[in-house]
Scaffold this active site. Structure first.
Site, PDB file in Angstrom:
ATOM      1  N   ASP A   1      33.860  43.463  34.526  1.00 28.32           N
ATOM      2  CA  ASP A   1      33.198  42.275  35.078  1.00 28.32           C
ATOM      3  C   ASP A   1      32.693  42.571  36.505  1.00 28.32           C
ATOM      4  OD1 ASP A   1      32.514  39.565  34.944  1.00 28.32           O
ATOM      5  OD2 ASP A   1      34.470  38.867  35.679  1.00 28.32           O
ATOM      6  N   HIS A   2      31.479  42.133  36.821  1.00 27.37           N
ATOM      7  CA  HIS A   2      30.940  42.193  38.193  1.00 27.37           C
ATOM      8  C   HIS A   2      31.106  43.520  38.926  1.00 27.37           C
ATOM      9  CE1 HIS A   2      29.705  38.061  38.636  1.00 27.37           C
ATOM     10  NE2 HIS A   2      30.827  37.667  38.078  1.00 27.37           N
TER      11      HIS A   2
ATOM     12  N   HIS B   1      32.339  30.337  40.506  1.00 32.50           N
ATOM     13  CA  HIS B   1      33.567  31.098  40.240  1.00 32.50           C
ATOM     14  C   HIS B   1      34.752  30.392  40.889  1.00 32.50           C
ATOM     15  CE1 HIS B   1      30.800  34.700  39.775  1.00 32.50           C
ATOM     16  NE2 HIS B   1      31.498  34.710  38.672  1.00 32.50           N
ATOM     17  N   GLY B   2      35.898  30.481  40.248  1.00 29.84           N
ATOM     18  CA  GLY B   2      37.132  30.014  40.881  1.00 29.84           C
ATOM     19  C   GLY B   2      37.312  28.513  40.934  1.00 29.84           C
TER      20      GLY B   2
ATOM     21  N   HIS C   1      29.104  32.206  33.669  1.00 32.26           N
ATOM     22  CA  HIS C   1      30.254  32.579  34.506  1.00 32.26           C
ATOM     23  C   HIS C   1      30.850  31.308  35.098  1.00 32.26           C
ATOM     24  CE1 HIS C   1      29.861  37.091  35.052  1.00 32.26           C
ATOM     25  NE2 HIS C   1      28.915  36.765  34.198  1.00 32.26           N
TER      26      HIS C   1
ATOM     27  N   ASN D   1      32.601  32.956  30.009  1.00 35.19           N
ATOM     28  CA  ASN D   1      33.678  33.523  30.816  1.00 35.19           C
ATOM     29  C   ASN D   1      34.686  32.465  31.254  1.00 35.19           C
ATOM     30  OD1 ASN D   1      32.034  35.760  30.671  1.00 35.19           O
ATOM     31  ND2 ASN D   1      31.910  36.086  32.875  1.00 35.19           N
ATOM     32  N   VAL D   2      35.949  32.756  31.004  1.00 33.07           N
ATOM     33  CA  VAL D   2      37.027  31.894  31.494  1.00 33.07           C
ATOM     34  C   VAL D   2      38.064  32.790  32.156  1.00 33.07           C
ATOM     35  CG1 VAL D   2      38.849  30.252  30.878  1.00 33.07           C
ATOM     36  CG2 VAL D   2      36.664  30.202  29.644  1.00 33.07           C
TER      37      VAL D   2
ATOM     38  N   THR E   1      39.701  31.732  35.759  1.00 25.30           N
ATOM     39  CA  THR E   1      40.566  30.991  36.675  1.00 25.30           C
ATOM     40  C   THR E   1      41.618  30.137  35.952  1.00 25.30           C
ATOM     41  OG1 THR E   1      38.736  30.937  38.232  1.00 25.30           O
ATOM     42  CG2 THR E   1      40.526  29.404  38.644  1.00 25.30           C
TER      43      THR E   1
HETATM   44 ZN    ZN Z   1      31.466  36.045  37.192  1.00 19.35          ZN
END
Ligand code: ZN
Length: 286
Positions: free
Chosen positions: A81-82, A179-180, A207, A229-230, A232
């Site tokens: 990822d990233h 994100h987060g 994301h 995407n999961v 957090t």
């Molecule tokens: Zn991401």
């Protein structure tokens, strides 16, 4: 079977569902993550940050995911990822990851194209899939915080040019997610997603999925999101459960007493998410 992002998203496109991409942070939670997918009869994408891959070891992660996928007959992808550094991408591909994300979203458009294209050339020669990113996703990305006002939404025309020029297998788009984000939910820009989906004919990736309202999932899936995407939600709940277990058990008890409840919580979250990701409108459920 141990497979690629390209393969699982192809199936997801044909059957109109999305594949959950869940971040692991340690080896403890990993087997139950794949077991969750097995029980749901779904493929799964296991993803790691570069830092987690370095902590556990690229080839150790490959061995574990490949072994469980083959033994349990689950379609599982191992995805980086990233990544922003070509050396990290090379380490993942050379160790046996089946998918990588090159994140050039912080770069000027042309530079993002050129660097992503170089990654695609290296990866495709080795049968590995590539996800690119265009626009900026809010929150913290690889330790760099993106302010709300600095978020740049993906422009449909740029996305068309980017996909044609790079040959990526999937595209992460910025449509308002962060994100987060776990204390609140975000307003996803569905009209923009529809515009992008109308002109971009490869799987799209969301994301910051923890911050997306579950009632928005069907719209996202029906408009081309094939990787969801999961991270957090798993991290927060694993840590919370482990904190409680560690507080309750005596220090000479096996560590499994602290870790198993945390793994179980992650497994049930993944099963719940996959149930939604399979999409009731999908032919799979008819
Ligand atoms: Zn991401």
């Amino acid at each position: 079977m141990y497979t690629t992002l390209k393969e699982v998203t192809k199936t997801a496109t044909e059957l109109n569902f999305t594949v959950g991409a869940f971040n692991t942070h340690n080896l403890e939670m990993l087997p139950e993550m794949i077991e969750a997918a097995k029980e749901m009869g779904s493929p799964i994408i296991i993803q790691t940050s570069v830092d987690t891959a370095k902590y556990i070891g690229y080839s150790v992660l490959v061995s574990v995911v490949r072994t469980i996928a083959d033994n349990e007959m689950v379609d599982a992808v191992l995805h980086l990822d990233h990544a922003r550094d070509f050396d990290d991408i090379k380490a993942a591909i050379d160790s046996g990851y089946t998918s990588v994300m090159y994140d050039g979203s912080h770069l000027p458009f042309k530079e993002n194209i050129l660097k992503t294209k170089a990654v695609v050339e290296y990866a495709h020669k080795r049968g590995v899939s590539v996800e690119g990113e265009l626009g900026t996703i809010g929150g913290t990305e690889e330790g760099i915080h993106v302010e709300e006002n600095d978020k740049v939404y993906t422009k449909p025309a740029d996305a068309v040019e980017f996909v044609a020029a790079t040959g990526v297998d999937a595209l992460a788009i910025a449509i308002g997610t962060n994100h987060g984000q776990f204390k609140s939910k975000t307003e996803v820009n569905i009209p923009l997603l529809k515009e992008i989906h109308a002109v971009v004919h490869i799987p799209l990736v969301i994301h910051g999925g923890t911050g997306v309202k579950e009632e928005d999932y069907p719209e996202l899936i029906n408009h081309g999101i094939r990787k969801f995407n999961v991270g957090t939600e798993l991290l927060v709940n694993w840590t919370k459960t482990a904190q409680e277990s560690f507080a309750e058990t005596s220090i000479n008890q096996s560590l499994r007493h602290n870790v198993i409840p945390a793994n179980d919580v992650c497994k049930s979250i993944i099963k719940h998410k996959i149930g939604l990701f399979m999409n009731v409108d999908s032919p799979l459920n008819k």
